[in-house]
Scaffold this motif. Structure first.
Motif, PDB file in Angstrom:
ATOM      1  N   ALA A 149      -1.065   4.135   4.342  1.00  0.00           N
ATOM      2  CA  ALA A 149      -0.250   4.979   5.208  1.00  0.00           C
ATOM      3  C   ALA A 149       0.049   4.217   6.491  1.00  0.00           C
ATOM      4  O   ALA A 149      -0.819   3.520   7.025  1.00  0.00           O
ATOM      5  N   GLY A 150       1.279   4.362   6.977  1.00  0.00           N
ATOM      6  CA  GLY A 150       1.651   3.733   8.240  1.00  0.00           C
ATOM      7  C   GLY A 150       1.535   2.229   8.191  1.00  0.00           C
ATOM      8  O   GLY A 150       2.077   1.579   7.291  1.00  0.00           O
ATOM      9  N   ASP A 151       0.807   1.677   9.166  1.00  0.00           N
ATOM     10  CA  ASP A 151       0.639   0.225   9.247  1.00  0.00           C
ATOM     11  C   ASP A 151      -0.530  -0.278   8.408  1.00  0.00           C
ATOM     12  O   ASP A 151      -0.749  -1.489   8.337  1.00  0.00           O
ATOM     13  N   GLU A 152      -1.297   0.642   7.814  1.00  0.00           N
ATOM     14  CA  GLU A 152      -2.464   0.239   7.028  1.00  0.00           C
ATOM     15  C   GLU A 152      -2.117   0.337   5.545  1.00  0.00           C
ATOM     16  O   GLU A 152      -2.128   1.422   4.952  1.00  0.00           O
ATOM     17  N   ILE A 153      -1.819  -0.800   4.967  1.00  0.00           N
ATOM     18  CA  ILE A 153      -1.438  -0.877   3.559  1.00  0.00           C
ATOM     19  C   ILE A 153      -2.505  -1.663   2.810  1.00  0.00           C
ATOM     20  O   ILE A 153      -2.994  -2.691   3.292  1.00  0.00           O
ATOM     21  N   HIS A 154      -2.844  -1.189   1.640  1.00  0.00           N
ATOM     22  CA  HIS A 154      -3.916  -1.801   0.849  1.00  0.00           C
ATOM     23  C   HIS A 154      -3.401  -2.187  -0.537  1.00  0.00           C
ATOM     24  O   HIS A 154      -2.531  -1.521  -1.095  1.00  0.00           O
TER      25      HIS A 154
END
Length: 239
Positions: A149-154
């Motif tokens: 989500a948002g700037d945190e991508i996995h």
């Protein structure tokens, strides 16, 4: 604090672990094993709700900050037996927070951090991706599942067949990824790197380096830099 050296899923009961990824919104990745008798032969991504007042998340974030540049992972461990597909219908269960320390020889030490169990709530909509392992051929190119989500991508390495390796990393994309697309947990195909068609002992994606992939192999192009590795297993996965 109790310690369980390199015991990904100890015992004959189906005692599940879920890797924790992220800082703002937490995501949870089931730690899989290919052996169908293990009860862990599922690759799955979730967005559970932790039913406390933020204590477990704070403990995780504070400890992670102290080990940010080390090979230290974090997981939720449910000490009570259940079959993983039960989560698809919604379920509450109790967990402990664990620190997972990777030793120089590559073995893992699962260290229980909490003294009391914390309730986790999994609603049907929290099951973002769920697949039983087996029957999927190796891809031609390096392929990952994408979520966040948002700037945190996995990214989680898409498991095909054994021998194989399991990996989860956080990446820093150069541009935003459509939130509606992220909710579908698409694949990201990196066609500059051939799939190993077997197991690797270290990640083909190097921290700090930039790569390019395409969503679902033929969709939007994603340029990204590799960040923190959150999980790695090329040993017990294949047993």
């Amino acid at each position: 604090m109790t310690s369980h050296p390199d015991s990904d899923h100890a015992g004959h009961e189906h005692i599940h672990r879920f890797l924790i990824l992220g800082k703002e919104k937490l995501f949870f990745y089931h730690l899989a094993l290919y052996n169908p008798q293990s009860g862990h032969n599922y690759q799955a991504v979730f967005s559970f709700s932790i039913k406390d007042s933020g204590e477990l998340k704070k403990m995780y974030l504070d400890d992670r900050a102290q080990h940010e540049d080390e090979r230290v992972f974090y997981s939720l461990r449910c000490p009570h037996h259940f079959e993983l597909p039960e989560l698809k219908d919604g379920k509450q269960f109790k967990v402990h927070l664990e620190r997972v320390v990777v030793k120089p020889d590559g073995s893992r030490d699962f260290q229980q951090m909490t003294t009391a169990e914390t309730t986790v709530d999994c609603k049907k909509e929290d099951v973002l991706s769920f697949r039983e392992l087996g029957g999927m051929p190796y891809p031609e190119y390096l392929t990952y599942l994408v979520f966040g989500a948002g700037d945190e991508i996995h990214l989680a390495h898409q498991l095909a067949e054994r021998p194989n390796w399991d990996e989860a990393i956080t990446i820093h994309p150069m541009g935003a990824i459509d939130p509606a697309m992220l909710k579908k947990v698409p694949t990201l195909v990196i066609d500059a790197i051939k799939d190993a068609h077997g197991k690797l002992v270290e990640s083909p994606l190097k921290k700090g380096q930039q790569y390019q992939g395409k969503l679902n192999g033929s969709g939007a192009t994603v340029d990204f830099t590799v960040g923190r590795q959150g999980w790695w297993n090329h040993t017990s996965l294949n047993n």
